[in-house]
Design an enzyme around this catalytic site. Structure first.
Site, mmCIF file in Angstrom:
data_model
loop_
_atom_site.group_PDB
_atom_site.id
_atom_site.type_symbol
_atom_site.label_atom_id
_atom_site.label_comp_id
_atom_site.label_asym_id
_atom_site.label_seq_id
_atom_site.Cartn_x
_atom_site.Cartn_y
_atom_site.Cartn_z
ATOM 1 N N LYS A 97 75.612 67.987 -79.643
ATOM 2 C CA LYS A 97 75.385 68.722 -78.292
ATOM 3 C C LYS A 97 74.748 68.457 -76.505
ATOM 4 O O LYS A 97 75.198 69.241 -76.228
ATOM 5 C CB LYS A 97 75.171 70.254 -79.083
ATOM 6 C CG LYS A 97 75.104 70.233 -80.300
ATOM 7 C CD LYS A 97 75.016 71.244 -81.106
ATOM 8 C CE LYS A 97 75.257 72.023 -83.058
ATOM 9 N NZ LYS A 97 77.393 72.580 -82.437
ATOM 10 N N GLU A 143 81.714 74.312 -85.207
ATOM 11 C CA GLU A 143 81.737 73.483 -86.456
ATOM 12 C C GLU A 143 80.674 73.411 -87.869
ATOM 13 O O GLU A 143 80.000 73.850 -87.649
ATOM 14 C CB GLU A 143 81.216 71.731 -85.633
ATOM 15 C CG GLU A 143 81.741 70.755 -86.685
ATOM 16 C CD GLU A 143 81.306 70.396 -88.052
ATOM 17 O OE1 GLU A 143 81.878 70.960 -89.023
ATOM 18 O OE2 GLU A 143 80.177 69.284 -88.313
ATOM 19 N N GLU A 196 83.907 69.035 -80.231
ATOM 20 C CA GLU A 196 83.028 68.002 -80.033
ATOM 21 C C GLU A 196 82.931 67.107 -79.891
ATOM 22 O O GLU A 196 84.481 66.412 -80.340
ATOM 23 C CB GLU A 196 81.976 68.557 -80.601
ATOM 24 C CG GLU A 196 80.811 69.699 -80.919
ATOM 25 C CD GLU A 196 79.625 70.169 -81.971
ATOM 26 O OE1 GLU A 196 79.171 70.317 -81.104
ATOM 27 O OE2 GLU A 196 79.537 69.543 -83.463
#
EC number: 1.2.1.8
Length: 490
Positions: A162, A252, A464
């Protein structure tokens, strides 16, 4: 007495006491040892972190692309130098085998950071001609202050997944690790500071998702939330983020992924893939292929190969380098998994192996659940419908390709899918019909830094990793330039 000192918040480039005396325990799930007392952030701490992040982000975004890239590369070097130390701490905090954390968790997280560090100078806009005297150019600008909320299964890796694209794009991130596994994320904050990331650009707030997570998603000056966790919580995060200030979200979430073994598959390879798709990290992987579909006439042969491989699993102390299967992350999660196993038995699934808590010797001190395989499963069983997030494989049989595609897609989730076959025509034909965001052919589980990761349906929003994640931490500004005369209609 706890093994480690009191774990404080990390705000503005250093450790900082929380606004209250409230703490929670970090527990080693292998033996119940209290590792540390961890401070709980208050709402006032969230505000402090936001103010710090806003200040640091302006400094960070004003740096040249090459300056940011060099600093992030230094962080990569420090991560790799401290790999074994961080892996050992991750093992204590999560219960994952050191043989896994040493070679995967920090290593792959560092790979992602290195990938995005290399992409920083490639963040660029476009020039669009309109006519001889006018053109448009675009700029990709950072969002500002963003929030990351992590899951408990891959703490430092998720924090890197992240923060790497967020920081590469010029943002500041406030990260909230899972309350269950908070320790290594605080070490990551130290590393970013040591590498030269300005104070405030990566702050860590520890505490519960119900409190700290909610305060972050509701905060009006946070521009985006990147969340990893369960689907039910993800829905709340999305609702809070949108209702407060129309924040962007990347999520997610959960999965109940199908692994399809076709009749021409090498059964040894298929069994190896099924083992990795169910028992790696003690089954605590969001992409696990827990619904294993096998042709009816190959059921017995496949089951025999699975049972043979389960017997080879080395369950033990996760700090022992020979162990490849440790405890579950917490005693509460162990009870949840055992509850699902009980439902599998009650609803008529046939137990091939495992099915209980391990209590012999030192196992009794930890949250150990035996690797469990059910067969003769049906689509409506709870263990087939719901995400267990533990070492529980469900074997289902099928007759035709059309049938197995339909049944594989009969789920609210769509995170991952895979198949095993020697027929590449069939492989691509089937994989294109499976409703999942991450798919593997004749393999399972690898997620390279360049590979976008995310789900369909209720398994997530956005992606991601890969270039798309970097772009999603920017916003596009369009600028028209007029070099000629300007005519007003008034």
């Amino acid at each position: 007495m706890a093994r480690f000192d009191l774990q404080k918040l990390y705000i503005d480039g250093g450790y900082s006491d929380a606004g209250s005396d409230a703490t929670f325990e970090a527990i080693n799930p292998a033996n119940g040892e209290v590792l540390a007392q961890v401070q709980r952030a208050t709402k006032e701490d969230v505000e402090r972190a936001v103010v710090s992040a806003e200040k640091g982000q302006k400094i960070w975004a004003a740096m040249t692309a090459m300056e940011r890239s060099r600093i992030l590369r230094r962080a990569v070097d420090i991560l790799r130098e401290r790999n074994d130390e961080l892996a050992a701490l991750e093992t204590l905090d999560t219960g994952k085998a050191f043989s896994e954390t040493q070679y995967v968790d920090v290593v792959t997280g560092a790979d992602v950071l290195e990938y995005y560090a290399g992409l920083v100078p490639a963040i660029e806009g476009e020039q669009i001609p309109l006519r001889d005297t006018s053109f448009v150019y675009t700029r990709r600008e950072p969002l500002g202050v963003v929030a990351g909320i992590g899951a408990w299964n891959y703490p430092i890796q998720i924090a890197l997944w992240k923060s790497a694209p967020a920081l590469a794009a010029g943002n500041a991130m406030i990260f909230k690790p899972s309350e269950v596994t908070s320790l290594t994320t605080l070490k990551l904050a130290e590393i970013y500071t040591e590498a030269g990331v300005p104070a405030g650009v990566f702050n860590v707030l520890t505490g519960s998702g119900r409190e700290v997570g909610t305060w972050l998603t509701e905060h009006p000056r946070i521009e985006k939330v990147s969340f990893t966790g369960g689907t039910d919580t993800g829905k709340k995060v999305m609702a809070s983020a949108s209702s407060s200030s129309l924040k962007e979200v990347t999520m997610e979430l959960g999965g109940k992924s199908p692994l399809i073994v076709f009749e021409d598959a090498d059964l040894d390879r298929a069994a190896d893939i099924a083992m990795m798709a169910n028992f790696y990290s003690s089954g605590q992987v969001c992409t696990n292929g827990t619904r294993v579909f096998v042709p009816k006439h190959l059921q017995a042969a496949f089951e025999a190969k699975i049972v043979e491989r389960v017997a080879r699993i080395r369950v033990g102390d996760p700090q022992d380098e020979n162990t490849n299967f440790g405890p579950l992350v917490s005693f509460a999660h162990m009870e949840s998994v055992l509850g699902y196993i009980a439902k599998g038995k009650e609803q008529g699934a046939r137990l091939l192996c495992g099915g209980d808590r391990l209590t012999d010797g030192d196992f009794a001190k930890g949250a150990y659940v035996a690797p469990t395989v059910f067969t003769d499963c049906t689509d409506e069983m709870t263990i087939v419908r719901e995400e267990i997030f533990g070492p529980v494989m469900s074997i289902l049989t099928y007759e035709t390709e059309e049938e197995v595609i339909r049944r594989a897609n009969d789920t609210d989730f769509g995170l991952a899918a895979g198949l095993v076959t020697k027929d590449l025509n069939r492989a691509h034909r089937v994989i294109h019909q499976l409703e999942a965001g991450i798919c593997w052919i004749n393999a399972w589980g690898e997620s390279d830094a360049k590979m976008p990761v995310g789900g369909y349906k209720q398994s997530g929003v956005g992606r991601e990793n890969g270039i798309s994640s970097l772009n999603n931490f920017t916003r596009i500004k369009s600028v028209q330039v007029e070099l000629g005369d300007y005519a007003s209609v008034f």
